[in-house]
Write an enzyme that holds these catalytic residues in place. Structure first.
Site, short mmCIF file in Angstrom:
data_model
loop_
_atom_site.label_atom_id
_atom_site.label_comp_id
_atom_site.label_asym_id
_atom_site.label_seq_id
_atom_site.Cartn_x
_atom_site.Cartn_y
_atom_site.Cartn_z
N TRP A 136 2.29 -13.37 2.77
CA TRP A 136 2.72 -12.07 3.28
C TRP A 136 3.80 -12.28 4.34
O TRP A 136 3.66 -13.12 5.23
CB TRP A 136 1.50 -11.35 3.86
CG TRP A 136 1.76 -10.02 4.46
CD1 TRP A 136 2.47 -8.99 3.91
CD2 TRP A 136 1.27 -9.55 5.72
NE1 TRP A 136 2.45 -7.90 4.76
CE2 TRP A 136 1.73 -8.23 5.88
CE3 TRP A 136 0.49 -10.12 6.74
CZ2 TRP A 136 1.44 -7.46 7.01
CZ3 TRP A 136 0.19 -9.37 7.85
CH2 TRP A 136 0.67 -8.05 7.98
N ASP A 217 -7.65 -14.48 6.05
CA ASP A 217 -7.10 -13.12 6.11
C ASP A 217 -7.74 -12.35 4.96
O ASP A 217 -7.47 -12.63 3.79
CB ASP A 217 -5.58 -13.16 5.97
CG ASP A 217 -4.95 -11.77 6.17
OD1 ASP A 217 -5.71 -10.80 6.36
OD2 ASP A 217 -3.71 -11.67 6.12
N LYS A 253 -6.90 -1.02 2.93
CA LYS A 253 -6.91 -0.89 1.48
C LYS A 253 -8.26 -0.41 0.96
O LYS A 253 -8.34 0.56 0.21
CB LYS A 253 -6.56 -2.25 0.83
CG LYS A 253 -5.33 -2.95 1.39
CD LYS A 253 -4.06 -2.17 1.13
CE LYS A 253 -2.79 -2.96 1.44
NZ LYS A 253 -2.59 -3.37 2.81
#
Length: 407
Positions: A136, A217, A253
């Protein structure tokens, strides 16, 4: 240039490579434009989704006249922290039962990573962190600005559009003892490529043998496979061996709470005493940074996680989101196969989670934006959640044209 300004020498910064896609998309007046750059779930109609269970929890909070707007403690909402640790480590986790976990509420995944990075930069003996290549876009900046030296380990193999497992093992094997290693818990962003359970076990053995510190993560728990437990499997594997690790969680999310900025950082320690001391130092990181976290989003999460019926309702809605993304993968793969588009597109259904690394190059991406008004990051990453049955044919046409005409 206005030389009268004390800021006259400041140059214009480039757009964020991910958020800049949306800026360009918004400027496009084409009625056929399609944004596949944004990392947010969309319905079949292309609209943002607020989960029913979230609306219900929010209504309960609004109707509760005993609720006040006082500051939370520095570490955040106690219920939220306890329930977040249970969600990622498992309700029966020995680490939780032995009080070896300290959890602090942070500003979504980004804030959780940053607080963890600041803590490590101050208190950990090894200031090197290895992150996957690619990863990311924000990871490098988060860890670098906190004062860690950021290095990369091989992760994605463009030739197979899968995992470069051998390269990963070699690079972690060559890392200095004690280095920090960033691991995506599931649904690797941007590639959608995850290790298998067997590969995770090899990674765990290698990292523990070298004393490497895992920093997970976890942005997509439950959102990748549709199962909250399955998507936390890699993290639980590392906690089960009694070793130490960090885990950053985001509810952007899996609960659709993007704008509420709800996240948590957990640090699993060897003993309860160490965990207590670690927490005391985490407070010293957070206090001068943002003092304490916001109350509303964390209260929504805690309301849902502590009520069995609401929790079950959430898992059903969560699985429906995950299943829609899986179905978009299948539809795109089927459409490209039916069209006879050159190349092997099986990686689209092998990859998992919100994103797919298409394998398209920068020139092909630019061509698709110019000719078809389809927007994505320049590395060819597309958000499967941004697709619908209605837009799959258009994307298929664009990919076919890009592959056959741009090469």
């Amino acid at each position: 240039m206005d030389s009268s300004s004390v800021f006259a020498n400041i140059v214009r910064a480039p757009e964020d490579p991910i958020l800049g896609v949306t800026v360009a998309y918004n400027k496009d007046s084409s009625p056929h434009k399609l944004n596949l750059g944004v990392g947010a779930y969309r319905t079949e109609e292309g609209k943002p989704l607020v989960l029913n269970v979230v609306r219900r929890a929010e209504q309960m909070l609004v109707n509760d006249s005993s609720r006040v707007k006082e500051y939370l403690p520095i570490v955040g909402l106690a219920d939220f922290n306890k329930l977040s640790a249970k969600l990622i480590f498992g309700a029966d986790s020995p680490a939780i039962q032995e009080n070896r976990v300290t959890t602090v509420q942070c500003l979504s995944g980004t804030g959780s990573l940053r607080v963890g990075a600041e803590f490590l930069a101050r208190h950990y003996h090894q200031l090197v962190i290895y992150i996957p290549n690619p990863t990311w876009g924000n990871h490098t900046k988060i860890f670098g600005l906190a004062g860690l030296s950021v290095k990369a380990y091989r992760y994605y193999d463009p030739a197979t559009r899968g995992l470069d497992f051998q390269g990963l093992l070699e690079d972690l094997g060559a890392a200095p003892s004690g280095s920090i290693v960033l691991l995506h818990a599931c649904a690797h962003n941007p590639t959608g490529v995850d290790p298998t359970i067997e590969q995770w076990e090899q990674i765990r053995q290698l990292m523990r043998s070298k004393g490497l510190l895992p920093f997970f993560d976890s942005a997509y728990q439950g959102f990748a496979s549709g199962s909250l437990d399955a998507d936390a499997g890699s993290v639980r594997m590392f906690v089960a061996d009694g070793g130490e690790c960090l885990a950053a969680q985001s509810y952007a999310k899996n609960m659709g709470l993007y704008g509420e900025r709800v996240g948590a950082l957990s640090i699993v320690c060897r003993t309860a005493d160490v965990a207590s001391r670690v927490e005391s130092q985490l407070k010293l990181v957070i206090r001068p940074m943002y003092s304490n976290p916001p109350i509303h989003g964390a209260s929504i999460v805690a309301t849902i996680l502590k009520d069995r019926d609401m929790y079950n309702e959430w898992t059903v809605e969560l699985k429906a989101m995950a299943d829609r993304i899986i179905s978009m993968r299948q539809q795109l793969f089927d459409a490209l196969s039916a069209r006879g588009t050159p190349g092997d597109w099986s990686h689209i259904i092998k990859q998992i989670g919100m994103f797919t690394f298409t394998g398209l190059n920068t020139e092909q991406v630019a061509f698709m934006t110019k000719e078809y008004h389809i927007y994505m990051t320049s590395d060819g990453r597309i958000s499967m959640a941004g697709l619908s049955s209605r837009t799959v044919p258009r994307l298929t046409d664009a990919i076919h044209a890009a592959v056959t005409r741009v090469g």
